[in-house]
Design an enzyme around this catalytic site. Sequence first.
Site, short mmCIF file in Angstrom:
data_model
loop_
_atom_site.label_atom_id
_atom_site.label_comp_id
_atom_site.label_asym_id
_atom_site.label_seq_id
_atom_site.Cartn_x
_atom_site.Cartn_y
_atom_site.Cartn_z
N ASP A 146 -17.90 -56.67 -8.29
CA ASP A 146 -17.20 -57.32 -7.19
C ASP A 146 -17.27 -58.83 -7.46
O ASP A 146 -18.10 -59.31 -8.24
CB ASP A 146 -17.80 -56.97 -5.82
CG ASP A 146 -16.83 -57.29 -4.69
OD1 ASP A 146 -15.82 -57.99 -4.94
OD2 ASP A 146 -17.05 -56.85 -3.54
C1 BGC Z 1 -14.24 -58.17 -2.02
C2 BGC Z 1 -13.43 -57.22 -2.88
C3 BGC Z 1 -12.17 -57.91 -3.33
C4 BGC Z 1 -12.56 -59.17 -4.11
C5 BGC Z 1 -11.38 -59.94 -4.66
C6 BGC Z 1 -14.49 -59.48 -2.74
O1 BGC Z 1 -15.10 -60.40 -1.90
O2 BGC Z 1 -15.47 -57.58 -1.67
O3 BGC Z 1 -13.14 -56.06 -2.14
O4 BGC Z 1 -11.40 -57.05 -4.11
O5 BGC Z 1 -13.30 -60.02 -3.25
O6 BGC Z 1 -10.70 -60.58 -3.64
#
Ligand code: BGC
Length: 785
Positions: free
Chosen positions: A282
């Site tokens: 993530d």
């Molecule tokens: C989120 C993800 C997301 C990523 C990119 C993160 O903070 O938890 O679900 O895909 O950011 O935006």
Amino acid sequence: MAPSDNNVMPSLSSCLRLLLLAVTQVNGLTYTSPSVLPSPPTEGLGGWDAALSEAQSFVSQLTLEEKQNMVTGVKGPCVGNIAPISRLGFKGLCFQDGPLAIRQATNASVFPAGLSAAATWDNDLIEARGAALAREFKDKGSHVLLGPVAGPLGRSALGGRNWEGFSPDPYLTGLAFARTIKGIQDTGVQACIKHIIGYEQETQRFPSKVDGVEIKAINSNIDDRTIHELYLWPFADGVKQGAASAMSSYNRINGTYAAENSKVLNGLLKEELGFQGYVVSDWGGTYSGAPSVNAGLDMEMPGGEIFGSHIGKDIDKGAYKMSRLDDMIVRVMTPYYFLNQNKGFPSVDPSSADIVGFDGSDNPHGFDLSGSSYRNVRRDHAILIRQIGSDGAVLLKNTNHALPLSKPKEIGVFGYDADAFPMSNGQPELIRDSPYGYKNGSLPTAGGSGAGRFSYVVSPLSAIQAKAHEYGAHVQSVIKHSDIIPDKFKLDTVPDVCLVFIKSWATEGADRLSLDADFDGNLVVEKVAAVCDNTVVISHSVGPNLMDFADNENVTAIIASHLPGQEIGNSIVDILWGAVNPSGKLPYTIAHKASDYNGPIANVSNPTTADAFESTFTEGLMIDYRHFDHSKIKPRYEFGFGLSYTTFSIKDLDVQNAYDGHISARPPSAKTQPGGNPHLYDTIFHITCTVYNTGSVKGKAVPQLYISLPSSAPDGTPAQALRGYNKVSIGAHESTKVTFSVLRKHISYWDVTAQDWVIPKGKIDLRVGFSSRDVQASHSIAAIA
Ligand code: BGC
């Protein structure tokens, strides 16, 4: 069973390579995350063998620097970017959010949220949603759709991101997950299943610093059986469907961060489930280099700080071998070739680059920004969005046939949620520091990376006005709650029907503070109902809400309309005036009071130690309806419930053995395929029944199959679990035959000692009905006597 007993019981062979990484002690119980090494290489299983060869040949041509870049994100036109390698004709990879819209884009559609899709219980619609979403991603040049979501699953009703996913029931989520992935990948876009695993709260999802002490992110302590039967279950379905990639979560699991948790990534995902794609962190959720690479993490996003050039140095130091780096890239490129993304994939829409703040003049990696800008990719998706929005609306109460409306002449519309919201850059203007998002305007979606950027929104009020105009009705509206709540509130003309719109917001980064409607919505309902004896309540919400007003006899109808996307107004008008017969069912339980729910959000007001944030899943398998069944709590509206404008019944239940010969308790051994042991998916029973439409209008029914395991199953087994559903459209006074296939996994529990799925001895109860508490027909049968 105590978590210390059933946490992780490795086989003898894997024992040899186990090394205890982290141990968490909570109330005398121990949760550990043993290390599972090495990271298993991909084999191109599941029909990916030709693509695997292409990926291997690609990797064989790379320099070390290029290899490092293939697994490390860089700044570029998308929210996540892998740099192009022009000498090999590789144009790079573009990752965009997310589960209900291409967020980093203009002129794109905002679809109903996962929650609304789940509430349709319609797998064909769910797959169509995935495909339509993916068409927009592809048209905008995005290779990877960061979704769907099955983590959070929805352990706590207060979870801030539950609505991005589908349901706290793993079976329903698993099917919705798989069909969404199918829709996405059949369109040629990679799905990224997220967030694996145990990411059940937003509070302390990131580490923080307090007085110089680094307080680690929340640690989810989950026992082995619960991992398998709840939180990993949908991911197994996603892997079986051939998901291209998986995103690790921000939290720790049994003491170890997800991105460096080899038990989760190597052990569960790659070995046990046979996952052939790549694991991406993530965003900002990578906490180490070599330990993460060894644990099974294949890509760092958004990149640059931990992987990158450190990789070559780690290999020089002997922290891992070049073959591991090669496998990381082969895992990235195999689905790319499998989905033909090397053949004529559109370039990234340059307007996306503006949204993520990427300045094309400083483009050292040479991203192609030559394509047309502001592409309109919406096609005719509004039709599908409108349909899912109304099919995901659940009619909870309908007394005296209040609905469908029969051309009321005087219509009242009340509440902030009825109106349009002020937009800036396609998004609602949030109120700074408010846990409720924004006051003025309806709730087509909630907040964070799982939200979308609107081209337009049809507000409920404007859609109602348009409908009223068709037959000359009059609409009066009072939008501001502050005009309704004071005691002096009264109406000059009492409408024939009062439509009260209430909402409940949530967003990534925060958990819900309560289960009441925002901005005193429940009070607004009571105030309107006090002066209007035909009050219809419509809620737009991220999940379960408390609905004390359901007992008010002036509240004649209630619809839980979830998060329907850009056609929010048209979707609800279709239900209210009966163009669409409601067929949505609750994908969660609505309780009488907040304390009826379990699975609390863990919070610590003054953390002083690194490990202050612990969330121990002591309830095991008992979340949502399993908990209500187990603790004998009567829900207000049970899981699976939803009314229609017609009525249905089920008869003629027939159960047939579908398995030739002896059924062993454990699945016969077989080479692992994506999804795990393929015998877990063998059909053991066929069930048929007939569903009758006993009313006078056409409608869609959702017969549901619930299974109870015999008492020989271990303690902690839920009283029942959803193991089948089928959405069928039936004409008035007609009937249709429905079939369910009961698979081996559906009647097994995860045996923590055997480390395998086991069918318990004795009679299994099979019940078919219209909700978790509305049984229409049942049968008992033993798979193993
Ligand atoms: C989120 C993800 C997301 C990523 C990119 C993160 O903070 O938890 O679900 O895909 O950011 O935006």
